[in-house]
Design a protein around this motif. Structure first.
Motif, PDB file in Angstrom:
ATOM      1  N   VAL A  15       0.870  -1.174   0.000  1.00  0.00           N
ATOM      2  CA  VAL A  15       0.000   0.000   0.000  1.00  0.00           C
ATOM      3  C   VAL A  15       0.904   1.220   0.000  1.00  0.00           C
ATOM      4  CG1 VAL A  15      -1.834   1.253   1.164  1.00  0.00           C
ATOM      5  CG2 VAL A  15      -1.786  -1.251   1.263  1.00  0.00           C
ATOM      6  N   ILE A  16       0.768   2.054  -1.010  1.00  0.00           N
ATOM      7  CA  ILE A  16       1.624   3.223  -1.171  1.00  0.00           C
ATOM      8  C   ILE A  16       0.826   4.457  -0.785  1.00  0.00           C
ATOM      9  CG2 ILE A  16       3.026   4.534  -2.804  1.00  0.00           C
ATOM     10  CD1 ILE A  16       3.163   1.902  -4.470  1.00  0.00           C
ATOM     11  N   GLY A  17       1.195   5.051   0.319  1.00  0.00           N
ATOM     12  CA  GLY A  17       0.487   6.204   0.868  1.00  0.00           C
ATOM     13  C   GLY A  17      -0.136   5.864   2.196  1.00  0.00           C
ATOM     14  N   GLY A  18       0.362   6.492   3.259  1.00  0.00           N
ATOM     15  CA  GLY A  18      -0.103   6.199   4.610  1.00  0.00           C
ATOM     16  C   GLY A  18      -1.045   7.241   5.167  1.00  0.00           C
ATOM     17  N   GLY A  19      -1.833   7.875   4.299  1.00  0.00           N
ATOM     18  CA  GLY A  19      -2.909   8.727   4.781  1.00  0.00           C
ATOM     19  C   GLY A  19      -4.096   7.883   5.201  1.00  0.00           C
ATOM     20  N   ALA A  20      -5.272   8.489   5.228  1.00  0.00           N
ATOM     21  CA  ALA A  20      -6.446   7.783   5.736  1.00  0.00           C
ATOM     22  C   ALA A  20      -6.765   6.551   4.902  1.00  0.00           C
ATOM     23  CB  ALA A  20      -7.640   8.738   5.752  1.00  0.00           C
ATOM     24  N   MET A  21      -6.888   6.688   3.578  1.00  0.00           N
ATOM     25  CA  MET A  21      -7.345   5.576   2.752  1.00  0.00           C
ATOM     26  C   MET A  21      -6.322   4.452   2.684  1.00  0.00           C
ATOM     27  SD  MET A  21     -10.242   6.757   2.263  1.00  0.00           S
ATOM     28  CE  MET A  21     -11.105   8.335   2.201  1.00  0.00           C
ATOM     29  N   GLY A  22      -5.047   4.807   2.523  1.00  0.00           N
ATOM     30  CA  GLY A  22      -4.022   3.775   2.504  1.00  0.00           C
ATOM     31  C   GLY A  22      -3.926   3.028   3.815  1.00  0.00           C
ATOM     32  N   SER A  23      -4.010   3.754   4.919  1.00  0.00           N
ATOM     33  CA  SER A  23      -3.936   3.112   6.237  1.00  0.00           C
ATOM     34  C   SER A  23      -5.134   2.196   6.463  1.00  0.00           C
ATOM     35  CB  SER A  23      -3.859   4.180   7.331  1.00  0.00           C
ATOM     36  OG  SER A  23      -2.694   4.974   7.173  1.00  0.00           O
ATOM     37  N   ALA A  24      -6.312   2.627   5.987  1.00  0.00           N
ATOM     38  CA  ALA A  24      -7.504   1.787   6.119  1.00  0.00           C
ATOM     39  C   ALA A  24      -7.388   0.526   5.282  1.00  0.00           C
ATOM     40  CB  ALA A  24      -8.746   2.576   5.719  1.00  0.00           C
ATOM     41  N   ALA A  25      -6.817   0.633   4.072  1.00  0.00           N
ATOM     42  CA  ALA A  25      -6.620  -0.547   3.236  1.00  0.00           C
ATOM     43  C   ALA A  25      -5.663  -1.527   3.907  1.00  0.00           C
ATOM     44  CB  ALA A  25      -6.089  -0.134   1.867  1.00  0.00           C
ATOM     45  N   ALA A  26      -4.581  -1.003   4.492  1.00  0.00           N
ATOM     46  CA  ALA A  26      -3.636  -1.879   5.181  1.00  0.00           C
ATOM     47  C   ALA A  26      -4.307  -2.590   6.354  1.00  0.00           C
ATOM     48  CB  ALA A  26      -2.436  -1.064   5.656  1.00  0.00           C
ATOM     49  N   TRP A  27      -5.133  -1.872   7.099  1.00  0.00           N
ATOM     50  CA  TRP A  27      -5.858  -2.472   8.223  1.00  0.00           C
ATOM     51  C   TRP A  27      -6.785  -3.585   7.745  1.00  0.00           C
ATOM     52  CZ3 TRP A  27     -11.109  -0.720  10.130  1.00  0.00           C
ATOM     53  CH2 TRP A  27     -11.475  -1.380  11.311  1.00  0.00           C
ATOM     54  N   GLN A  28      -7.533  -3.307   6.702  1.00  0.00           N
ATOM     55  CA  GLN A  28      -8.477  -4.303   6.207  1.00  0.00           C
ATOM     56  C   GLN A  28      -7.759  -5.538   5.664  1.00  0.00           C
ATOM     57  OE1 GLN A  28     -11.824  -4.552   6.170  1.00  0.00           O
ATOM     58  NE2 GLN A  28     -12.111  -2.689   7.359  1.00  0.00           N
ATOM     59  N   LEU A  29      -6.651  -5.356   4.963  1.00  0.00           N
ATOM     60  CA  LEU A  29      -5.894  -6.502   4.474  1.00  0.00           C
ATOM     61  C   LEU A  29      -5.302  -7.304   5.631  1.00  0.00           C
ATOM     62  CD1 LEU A  29      -4.128  -4.799   1.452  1.00  0.00           C
ATOM     63  CD2 LEU A  29      -5.697  -6.749   1.300  1.00  0.00           C
ATOM     64  N   ALA A  30      -4.744  -6.608   6.608  1.00  0.00           N
ATOM     65  CA  ALA A  30      -4.156  -7.296   7.760  1.00  0.00           C
ATOM     66  C   ALA A  30      -5.213  -8.048   8.562  1.00  0.00           C
ATOM     67  CB  ALA A  30      -3.423  -6.290   8.641  1.00  0.00           C
ATOM     68  N   ARG A  31      -6.425  -7.506   8.643  1.00  0.00           N
ATOM     69  CA  ARG A  31      -7.516  -8.195   9.336  1.00  0.00           C
ATOM     70  C   ARG A  31      -7.832  -9.536   8.675  1.00  0.00           C
ATOM     71  NH1 ARG A  31     -12.873  -4.788  10.496  1.00  0.00           N
ATOM     72  NH2 ARG A  31     -12.784  -5.306  12.715  1.00  0.00           N
ATOM     73  N   ARG A  32      -7.577  -9.628   7.387  1.00  0.00           N
ATOM     74  CA  ARG A  32      -7.849 -10.864   6.647  1.00  0.00           C
ATOM     75  C   ARG A  32      -6.660 -11.816   6.654  1.00  0.00           C
ATOM     76  NH1 ARG A  32     -11.228  -8.329   1.465  1.00  0.00           N
ATOM     77  NH2 ARG A  32     -12.187  -6.653   2.693  1.00  0.00           N
ATOM     78  N   GLY A  33      -5.622 -11.446   7.384  1.00  0.00           N
ATOM     79  CA  GLY A  33      -4.445 -12.296   7.458  1.00  0.00           C
ATOM     80  C   GLY A  33      -3.523 -12.178   6.267  1.00  0.00           C
TER      81      GLY A  33
END
Length: 374
Positions: free
Chosen positions: A9-27
């Motif tokens: 995920v390139i970009g650690g603002g709101a949307m990028g951070s949310a994408a990283a969270w959602q992917l990590a939640r799925r393992g």
């Protein structure tokens, strides 16, 4: 040696951070790459407050609002951080007619119309001349707390979060994407690009983007005239379309909210000058700021127009002001959220994870790139 990850995920603002969270939640194996330091103020995701405005009249926004409301609460529970205050939202001005009311009620979002007098009694810090749409489940979000919580929650589930890691180029290579950074390189099966004002700079020639206009905006925090203990509850978030006047700024909607510890935030919506995100002055836009002070003097009786602190931020908008969320081969792009995107952050993160993993064939049609093609 090139590092390999499943998802970058390139970009650690709101949307990028949310994408990283959602992917990590799925393992899923995910690396989040952010150019700047934690809590930086160079883009559009910083600051202590955003409106959680639930006054929308169409899909896919209504469905995303319901989902985001639930996911913000899940993030609070998971991270232990508080970021959503449901102090309500008022919308007023214009014709005083609100199609958002019926649409929201049909989607399970409560709301009702108040008379100007009733709204003024309830919210004396604001002045009203038209009927007022009141949404009690709206409110305000702490943007800084939200981004930090998303990154902590992602890291707690195994995501690698790297600040000071600027991506300089992407190169699709068959079933992988080579990602060059200032500190080295890595390969990913899918790269999610959520770079806000820097999107076009990285993706030019790789993704058929629409024109993304980047502007420097000039909101401000105004001091309260009376800072009572109940200020946080007596100030709702607000959206207002002032009556036309000889001042050009009066043709632009105003948004705002009380921000604990800072005062009342108010700003013209998307009216700043076009800018290069790498060459911003961060200096107040004086014409905007003076018009904003005149607005506060007329419409915010609970705020002091002579005591204020300017704020500088960027907007990145598409031609139709709807978001871009789509996939082109191994690259997923998320852009154009400025002005009304922050409230949807965790739901957008879920959509990005769905599209990146293939759990959804495509994003909603309203967000796809092909809508800009002739």
């Amino acid at each position: 040696m090139t590092e390999r990850v499943d998802f970058a995920v390139i970009g650690g603002g709101a949307m990028g951070s949310a994408a990283a969270w959602q992917l990590a939640r799925r393992g899923r194996e995910v690396a989040l790459l952010e150019r700047f330091d934690p809590g930086h103020a160079n883009g559009a995701s910083h600051g202590p407050s955003r409106n959680f405005n639930v006054a929308y009249d169409c899909e896919p926004y209504l469905g995303l609002l319901t989902e985001a409301s639930r996911l913000w609460e899940e993030l609070e529970a998971e991270s232990g951080a508080h970021m959503l205050d449901r102090v309500g939202m008022v919308t007023h001005g214009g014709t005083g007619e609100y199609p958002e009311l019926a649409a929201g009620l049909a989607a399970g979002i409560p709301g009702r119309v108040l008379s100007p007098g009733e709204a003024g009694e309830r919210f004396p810090g604001l002045r009203f001349q038209t009927p007022v749409l009141w949404n009690e489940t709206g409110g305000r979000l702490n943007a800084d707390a939200a981004v930090a919580a998303l990154q902590r929650a992602a890291a707690a589930r195994g995501a690698v979060v790297r600040h000071r890691s600027r991506v300089t180029a992407l190169e699709p290579r068959g079933d992988r994407v080579l990602i060059a950074t200032e500190g080295g390189s890595l390969e990913a099966s899918v790269a999610i690009v959520a770079l806000g004002a820097w999107t076009s700079k990285l993706l030019a020639g790789l993704v058929p983007l629409p024109p993304l206009v980047v502007t420097q905006e000039q909101p401000a925090h105004f001091a309260l005239r009376s800072d009572g203990a109940d200020a946080s509850r007596s100030w709702p978030g607000f959206n207002h379309r002032p009556r036309p006047s000889g001042d050009e700024w009066w043709l632009t909607p105003i948004y705002g909210m009380y921000t604990p510890g800072f005062g009342v935030k108010a700003g013209w919506h998307g009216s700043g000058p076009v800018t290069d995100p790498d060459a911003r002055t961060f200096q107040p836009e004086l014409a905007q700021l003076e018009a904003l002070r005149r607005y506060a003097a007329e419409w915010l009786p609970g705020a002091d127009p002579d005591r204020f602190e300017p704020i500088s931020c960027t907007y990145t908008t598409t031609p139709d002001h709807d978001f871009v969320l789509d996939r082109v081969a191994r690259i997923v792009v998320a852009a154009g959220f400025s002005g009304h995107g922050f409230k949807f952050t965790p739901a957008i993160g879920r959509l990005l994870a769905d599209v990146a993993t293939g759990e959804a064939d495509a994003a909603p049609a309203a967000f796809r790139l092909d809508r800009f093609q002739a």
